[in-house]
Design an enzyme around this catalytic site. Structure first.
Site, PDB file in Angstrom:
ATOM      1  N   ASP A 155       1.903  -7.712  11.360  1.00  0.00           N
ATOM      2  CA  ASP A 155       0.641  -7.388  12.041  1.00  0.00           C
ATOM      3  C   ASP A 155      -0.217  -6.521  11.147  1.00  0.00           C
ATOM      4  O   ASP A 155       0.265  -5.919  10.178  1.00  0.00           O
ATOM      5  CB  ASP A 155       0.909  -6.691  13.378  1.00  0.00           C
ATOM      6  CG  ASP A 155       1.704  -5.414  13.231  1.00  0.00           C
ATOM      7  OD1 ASP A 155       2.676  -5.406  12.438  1.00  0.00           O
ATOM      8  OD2 ASP A 155       1.362  -4.415  13.885  1.00  0.00           O
TER       9      ASP A 155
ATOM     10  N   ASP B  37       6.467  -0.394   2.698  1.00  0.00           N
ATOM     11  CA  ASP B  37       5.266  -0.285   3.543  1.00  0.00           C
ATOM     12  C   ASP B  37       4.455   0.954   3.171  1.00  0.00           C
ATOM     13  O   ASP B  37       3.758   1.519   4.005  1.00  0.00           O
ATOM     14  CB  ASP B  37       5.707  -0.241   5.015  1.00  0.00           C
ATOM     15  CG  ASP B  37       4.569  -0.542   5.965  1.00  0.00           C
ATOM     16  OD1 ASP B  37       3.561  -1.106   5.518  1.00  0.00           O
ATOM     17  OD2 ASP B  37       4.689  -0.196   7.156  1.00  0.00           O
TER      18      ASP B  37
ATOM     19  N   GLU C  37       3.903  -3.190  14.339  1.00  0.00           N
ATOM     20  CA  GLU C  37       4.028  -1.907  13.630  1.00  0.00           C
ATOM     21  C   GLU C  37       2.784  -1.069  13.796  1.00  0.00           C
ATOM     22  O   GLU C  37       2.865   0.142  13.977  1.00  0.00           O
ATOM     23  CB  GLU C  37       4.325  -2.165  12.144  1.00  0.00           C
ATOM     24  CG  GLU C  37       4.851  -0.931  11.408  1.00  0.00           C
ATOM     25  CD  GLU C  37       3.766  -0.053  10.800  1.00  0.00           C
ATOM     26  OE1 GLU C  37       4.068   1.072  10.410  1.00  0.00           O
ATOM     27  OE2 GLU C  37       2.599  -0.496  10.709  1.00  0.00           O
TER      28      GLU C  37
END
Lengths: 510, 510
Positions: free
Chosen positions: B134, B228, B199
């Site tokens: 996402d 990330d 997330e």
């Protein structure tokens, strides 16, 4: 005995007064004077007066919500009032006040300002009444026990939006005049009316008109009466002789325009909120004392005479505290409390713009924040001196922090305090009128808040102003279940009649 | 020479690498090992990899705006990813994650969480990759120079929402696996994937699933890789071994529920804002030092070894300051700045709820205000100790004020700091892989913000976690014009391949 009566129940006082008036007619010599007849007329016609108030309350003359329907109601209200004034025989000018420009581009008409005059006898004093016909918004679902626009009487209380603020007092003045007229009694004073419909929205267009009419409509005026406040008691009348001013400040601290993430930047920045909190924290101590150096330098010293004025005021501190829903005030005595509300400056911190203000948790370091605080001003504080003192103080505090942020202090708004000379004729006349109607001396009070209209009228017209309130402390102006007591409304109408006569008496000795 | 190369332009480094690989084929003995072949495969197929990223970026998988259209895009995105994983030969479970209940009563599906596995050779280590599909919202009119959902390459930069956060890194891992597969080379590790789609909206349903799968899916996992975050440099790779935690506090000061008018009450109240400003002002000094007694008591002392880690980090302070648009930081040296961002606690004041926060001037005394601040926690601060210290400190400050108001302090949110042991296998393997691919040692960095997923995965699964970022410091995750450099994406794919091999080598010596 008189003061005791003044503190008793409305009903018994009314009975007592009717007895007095009745007594005069049946047995007294000399025959009743004009005032007695006026009082009797007012008592006998009180239901009519309440009926008119009911008609006025029924008009939703809300000037706060800028919607065309309500603006039409305001125009209708102005028309009703103009008709009523013309009914008294007054010459009424309905002055077009132009349009209000809203932020969304919409334009709404400002209701006309009424300038009315009745009588122009150069041997009589000219008394001008200021009042307003607009009201605060009200909806029954906000907590009203009755429909706010249907005047409803319960236990001698006339509930309805605008009953005390300000339709009731405007009508009380009209009632007083109408009683003289109906009885064909000579009005002791020339009467003028200045009636607006935007008071609850900042009196748009009023100051400009007053300035324009300074040497016109206002030139012959001897004093201006405002009846747009409340007593400080439920039962004892009051005269208001001062209001505090206000200097509203903003202090901006800026690092950059955007916010930061507190994880990514927390620990290496002079955070604007830390600076601002330190600045705001330097303004006032826990005892309410303002810490700006020099700020108390021009505050008028308390005189012995003034102390006596405070001692004489009728205030139940415990009841006041309870009705305010406050656990403890900063001061315990009536005198200290009132002086700190009325004759000493105070500083309040209102809030912060630009920081996180919503519910929940946001891990933001605001990049630019604006603190807002204001100082209520009292005689003889000078607004520009206060501005300099505040700026210098904040600059000093900020410089000590060695912050790399940028600080900007501005005085956003400045309103002077207003104080009247309580030896002026209109105060003397009002005191005597209160003694006649209520059998007591008034509380001589001030208002801690700023009512710009008094200062504007006084400064612009150079005429003396008096605030002569009719409503009781618990009337709830601006609040749910606003009311005026029938007793206050009717005795208030008499008070204005008595005031006319006392003004005339004093005038003859000028 | 290697570090110099690592600092040069992407293009020249790529040319250099191709030269090396090419050289190996043409003249070197021994013949190319599996990694060289994998590197070459990745270089030769880079346009395909970019094309796949373009297809993924084209899916508006925004989980932040709760609208059915976007939720459908998220489901489609999960389907695309599942297909791609199955294409690798992985066994993919698309775990239904239930529904999201919105505050307006609406219900939206949560995209399924993908659990995928490829290989279960007990002789190999098992490496699990965590990633998310996402993205943050993006609209071209917000300031994007290109359509955010059309991947656009300009000067080696691949612009598009999700390119760096987190679709690019997810695909880089897949690219690495696919290269082994395409070349029919034995995968040195067993691979697992944990891929979610919420997330950016708090990883709904993830923790529950991880807990449920602790002794299932996660039981055979040796370490979890999160990719990330970003490097701290444009050119030099980094490994992240810690994130700060966060204790978020609210301090409420209440006089009464309603506000007061500052004219009518200013001067006689303990104003809640004055109390709150004093409380917030007692938390941190102008140099950023937290004033809560004892708060630094459990902060891990700086070791000599740690100092060297900071010294080795590649950070241009001046460039960092400029790109942050900050005039001056609290510290001047790279080491001080980084330590205060990563390994020391910081306190930020976020704002005040209940006070006046709008533009303009309102003369209100807020009756009840809630200050919000948070402390970024570092090892070995104990959250419950911090909570007690903060409460005791504020209670002491408040008691000194003798205020009649009521104060309530709460810790609204507590997230532990996360720190990894940089001697763990996965760090050693990642360092070696970085050396192989980039010819340099990585910056060993932490993240000043709180990334709950690392701590959650580590605590819930009891497995080691490593943060192995691919993106450059200027990638603009969450921002307009988000990008990943083609160089980072392609070399990052190689990095993961090299990491597999290094993990396997270390495993054989376990």
């Amino acid at each position: 005995m008189a003061p005791a009566v003044a503190h008793s129940q409305a009903e018994s006082l009314l009975a007592f007064r009717l007895l007095l008036v009745g007594g005069m007619f049946s047995a007294s010599t000399p025959p009743p004077g004009p005032l007695e007849k006026v009082f009797q007329y007012i008592d006998l016609h009180q239901d009519e007066f309440v009926q008119t108030l009911k008609e006025w309350v029924a008009v939703e003359s809300d000037s706060v919500q800028p919607v065309p329907r309500l603006r039409r109601e305001l125009l209708r209200m102005a028309g009703l009032a103009a008709d009523r004034l013309r009914g008294l025989g007054a010459r009424v000018a309905s002055v077009d006040a132009g349009f209000q420009q809203l932020s969304d581009g919409q334009t709404l008409p400002i209701p006309p300002i009424l300038l009315a005059e009745l009588g122009s006898d150069p041997k009589k004093p000219t008394v001008c009444f200021y009042g307003h016909l607009d009201v605060q918004p009200a909806r029954q679902e906000d907590g009203w026990l009755t429909d706010p626009y249907t005047l409803t009487e319960v236990d001698g209380k006339l509930y309805g939006r605008g009953t005390t603020d300000n339709k009731g007092p405007v009508l009380a003045w009209i009632n007083a005049v109408s009683a003289f007229k109906a009885l064909d009694e000579d009005l002791p004073v020339n009467i003028k009316f200045l009636i607006e419909g935007m008071e609850e929205s900042g009196s748009l267009a009023l100051e400009e008109l007053v300035r324009k009419e300074k040497s016109g409509f206002f030139s012959s005026v001897d004093c201006i009466v405002i009846s747009d406040n409340l007593w400080i008691s439920r039962r004892k009348p009051a005269l208001i002789y001062g209001t505090r001013g206000n200097s509203y400040f903003t202090v901006e601290v800026k690092c950059r325009d955007q916010d930061f993430h507190s994880g990514t930047f927390g620990g290496i920045l002079n955070e604007p909120m830390a600076d601002l909190v330190a600045l705001l924290g330097s303004l006032v101590d826990a005892s309410g004392r303002i810490l700006v150096p020099g700020i108390y330098g021009h505050v008028a010293p308390v005189t012995e005479e003034e102390k006596r004025v405070y001692e004489a005021i009728d205030l139940d501190v415990e009841e006041y505290r309870n009705s305010s829903q406050v656990k403890k005030f900063l001061f315990d005595t009536k005198e200290e409390l009132l002086m700190h509300l009325w004759r000493y400056p105070s500083l309040s911190i209102h809030g912060i713009e630009g920081a996180f203000h919503e519910p929940g948790a946001k891990t933001v370091i605001p990049g630019r924040v604006i603190g807002k605080f204001s100082i209520r001003l009292v005689p003889h504080m000078d607004m520009s001196v206060v501005e300099t003192q505040v700026k210098q103080h904040l600059e000093y505090i900020f410089s000590k922090r060695n912050s790399s942020n940028q600080m900007t202090v501005s005085m956003a708004l400045g309103l002077h305090p207003w104080i009247a000379n309580i030896s002026d004729h209109q105060y003397l006349a009002a005191k005597r009128a209160i003694k006649t109607v209520f059998g007591t001396e008034p509380d001589m009070i001030r208002d801690g808040s700023t009512i710009p209209i008094a200062k504007i009228l006084q400064d612009t017209t150079q005429k003396s102003v008096i605030m002569l309130p009719l409503g009781a402390v618990d009337d709830g102006e601006h609040s749910q279940n606003e009311k005026i007591n029938r007793w206050n409304y009717i005795e208030g109408s008499k008070l204005f009649a008595a005031f006319f006569l006392e003004m005339a008496k004093l005038h003859s000795s000028w």
